[in-house]
Write an enzyme that holds these catalytic residues in place. Structure first.
Site, short mmCIF file in Angstrom:
data_model
loop_
_atom_site.label_atom_id
_atom_site.label_comp_id
_atom_site.label_asym_id
_atom_site.label_seq_id
_atom_site.Cartn_x
_atom_site.Cartn_y
_atom_site.Cartn_z
N ASP A 86 4.49 0.60 2.56
CA ASP A 86 4.64 0.30 4.09
C ASP A 86 4.57 -1.40 4.13
O ASP A 86 3.46 -1.65 4.80
CB ASP A 86 3.47 0.86 4.13
CG ASP A 86 2.19 0.51 3.36
OD1 ASP A 86 2.45 0.72 2.51
OD2 ASP A 86 0.93 0.10 4.16
N LYS A 198 -3.13 3.79 7.88
CA LYS A 198 -3.51 3.51 7.04
C LYS A 198 -4.00 2.06 7.13
O LYS A 198 -3.31 1.27 7.94
CB LYS A 198 -3.11 2.74 5.88
CG LYS A 198 -3.67 1.91 4.30
CD LYS A 198 -2.25 1.81 3.87
CE LYS A 198 -2.33 0.08 3.85
NZ LYS A 198 -0.60 0.20 2.20
N GLU A 238 -9.28 2.39 3.95
CA GLU A 238 -9.15 1.64 2.80
C GLU A 238 -9.51 -0.07 2.52
O GLU A 238 -9.56 -1.11 2.70
CB GLU A 238 -8.09 1.70 2.36
CG GLU A 238 -7.00 0.57 1.31
CD GLU A 238 -5.53 0.48 1.15
OE1 GLU A 238 -4.92 0.39 2.02
OE2 GLU A 238 -5.29 -0.57 -0.02
N GLU A 240 -10.60 -2.20 0.33
CA GLU A 240 -10.08 -3.13 -1.24
C GLU A 240 -10.71 -3.49 -1.72
O GLU A 240 -10.72 -4.61 -1.57
CB GLU A 240 -8.29 -3.24 -1.30
CG GLU A 240 -7.79 -3.49 -2.54
CD GLU A 240 -7.07 -3.39 -2.45
OE1 GLU A 240 -5.49 -3.38 -2.07
OE2 GLU A 240 -5.65 -4.39 -4.18
N LYS A 280 -9.38 5.20 0.30
CA LYS A 280 -8.05 4.62 -0.66
C LYS A 280 -8.82 4.12 -1.00
O LYS A 280 -9.05 3.06 -0.73
CB LYS A 280 -7.07 4.23 0.05
CG LYS A 280 -6.47 3.91 -0.73
CD LYS A 280 -4.74 3.53 -0.03
CE LYS A 280 -3.66 2.65 -0.51
NZ LYS A 280 -2.25 3.24 -0.47
N SER A 349 -2.46 6.94 -3.94
CA SER A 349 -2.02 6.14 -2.75
C SER A 349 -0.83 4.65 -3.34
O SER A 349 -1.67 3.91 -3.80
CB SER A 349 -2.45 6.22 -1.69
OG SER A 349 -1.79 5.52 -0.71
N TYR A 411 -1.39 -8.66 -0.18
CA TYR A 411 -0.13 -7.57 0.84
C TYR A 411 1.25 -7.47 1.61
O TYR A 411 0.59 -7.62 2.97
CB TYR A 411 -1.34 -6.36 1.03
CG TYR A 411 -0.20 -4.66 0.79
CD1 TYR A 411 0.94 -3.58 1.12
CD2 TYR A 411 0.17 -4.61 -0.71
CE1 TYR A 411 0.59 -3.32 1.36
CE2 TYR A 411 1.15 -3.61 -1.74
CZ TYR A 411 1.53 -2.58 0.01
OH TYR A 411 1.71 -1.87 -0.49
P1 13P Z 1 -0.80 -1.43 -4.47
O1 13P Z 1 -0.65 0.49 -5.72
O2 13P Z 1 0.56 -2.17 -5.18
O3 13P Z 1 -2.54 -1.32 -4.86
O4 13P Z 1 -0.46 -0.55 -2.84
C1 13P Z 1 -1.46 0.16 -2.04
C2 13P Z 1 -1.74 -0.56 -1.09
O5 13P Z 1 -1.18 0.66 -0.22
C3 13P Z 1 -2.76 -1.11 -1.35
O6 13P Z 1 -2.57 -1.17 0.27
#
Ligand code: 13P
Length: 411
Positions: A86, A198, A238, A240, A280, A349, A411
């Site tokens: 994505d 997501k 997620e 992160e 995630k 994922s 990202y």
């Molecule tokens: P990575 O596995 O490259 O960290 O990306 C996962 C993802 O979808 C981040 O939102």
């Protein structure tokens, strides 16, 4: 006068609740995208509706409840995980540039066609997260991307956040946009065949994290999760925790505990159904610039300790991101976490850790499509084995061992 007003208010709330319950069903035939999934089943939960009337109850309809549970279980099925494909157009452009290709719609389509049509991918991959362009796109031979996924027994998902922007009042931290108008978008994505969503927000350790940034991240995730469930999409939650920084693994653990405590606090406050979400998380590792490196066993011990202390067993699946780890590292760490039984499905994922060798092998050349698909299948199979705790790490290429951490990665 006050009491007449509050009674009138109560009557209006009850009428609104009844109207919600009577809302007509969405387009039912689309439910067939996920095999064995039942049609929309009304179910209800009871919540207090008026702060001055503690005994007054209203009914909140969670009409997709059964379907959400089924979708989450399908994605969290043994030996399978998610292919995150994505990347926004800007990020996809960076990937294409790395193999000397221009960031055109045709090149993005060619690459995504290669991914979704890798033969037998559904044996290892249960869900694919798409960018909006791909959700509405056809493959190079004219089939809908979503249809190809469903034929492969892969549930289509959709990235719904609108990316990160600076968070005023914080220590150079970010917040994630996308709540405005989200419910109309999620309803449209459901109709287009998406069954999960997501929303990726980030927490930076070197920049704080400030209490404000953590609260904002958690609240945004919870609002998004409630809205997604209301449209029949299983939300992937997620937050992160970025790999950036020189800190050790204990500091990551401490921050992760704080972040997940807050996320679950707000998920509960927003009446999100835990059985119909997927998480995630980042694995608990030292910062990328820390001099001490952690073994898969250490990563597994810290990460499982975090999950056990924060994640209710009602949550069906934990689908880790790779976050800049090498392909092999991400697989080894996942394998270590599956050496004994867990209360949740512990899986992957990954974007970079599934696609890196595949993208390089392809190099934009039609004659390399098969080799690139084989490279994707190799990684997908390795992670499938890791989900089952059976990955050995034998025979991996040097390319797959290369770290992919990029400082300040967007990202
Ligand atoms: P990575 O596995 O490259 O960290 O990306 C996962 C993802 O979808 C981040 O939102």
């Amino acid at each position: 006068m006050e009491s007449t007003k509050s009674k009138a208010h109560l009557v209006i709330r009850i009428l609104q609740a009844s109207a919600t319950l009577l809302k007509s069903s969405p387009i039912l035939d689309k439910s067939e995208f996920v095999k064995g999934q039942s049609l929309r089943q009304p179910s209800v939960s009871i919540v207090r509706c008026h702060p001055n009337a503690p005994s007054a109850l209203t009914v909140r309809a969670s009409s997709y409840a059964d379907e959400l549970v089924k979708t989450a279980k399908t994605v969290a099925s043994p030996g399978r995980g998610i292919l995150a494909m994505d990347e926004s157009n800007a990020t996809c452009g960076k990937r294409l540039a790395s193999i000397g290709l221009e960031n055109t719609e045709a090149n993005r389509q060619a690459y995504r066609t290669l991914l979704v049509s890798a033969p037998g991918l559904g044996e290892y991959i249960s869900g694919a997260i798409l960018f909006e362009e791909t959700l509405y796109q056809s493959t190079t031979d004219g089939k809908k991307m979503v249809d190809v996924l469903v034929e492969q027994n892969i549930v289509p998902g959709i990235k719904v956040d609108k990316g990160l922007v600076p968070l005023p009042g914080s220590n150079n931290e970010s917040w994630c946009q996308g709540l405005d108008g989200l419910s109309s978008r999620t309803a449209a994505y459901y109709q287009q065949g998406a069954r999960f969503a997501k929303w990726r927000t980030v927490v930076s350790i070197p920049n704080g994290p400030s209490a404000l940034a953590v609260k904002e991240a958690a609240w945004g995730l919870a609002r998004y999760a409630a809205i997604s469930q209301d449209s029949g999409l299983v939300p992937i939650v997620e937050p992160e925790i970025l790999l950036d920084g020189e800190h050790g693994i204990d500091r990551t653990f401490e921050v992760a505990q704080k972040v997940w405590a807050e996320v679950f606090f707000y998920l509960a406050e927003n009446n999100v159904m835990f059985e119909g979400i997927l998480l995630k998380p980042s694995m608990v590792t030292p910062g990328a610039e820390c001099k001490d490196k952690a073994t898969p066993q250490q990563v597994s011990d810290y990460t499982l300790k975090l999950l056990h202390s924060r994640i209710p067993p009602a949550v069906p699946g934990i689908m880790f991101l790779s976050g800049g780890q090498s392909e092999v590292e991400a697989t080894l760490n996942l394998n270590a976490m599956n050496q004994s039984a867990n209360p949740w499905h512990v899986s992957f994922s990954y974007a970079r850790a599934l696609q890196n060798t595949c993208l390089k092998t392809w190099g934009g050349r039609p004659e390399n499509v098969k080799a690139a698909q084989d490279a994707l299948l190799l990684r997908a199979k390795a992670n499938s084995l890791a989900q089952l705790g059976k990955y050995t790490g034998d025979g991996e290429s040097e390319e797959a061992k290369k770290g992919m951490f990029v400082k300040g990665y967007v990202y």
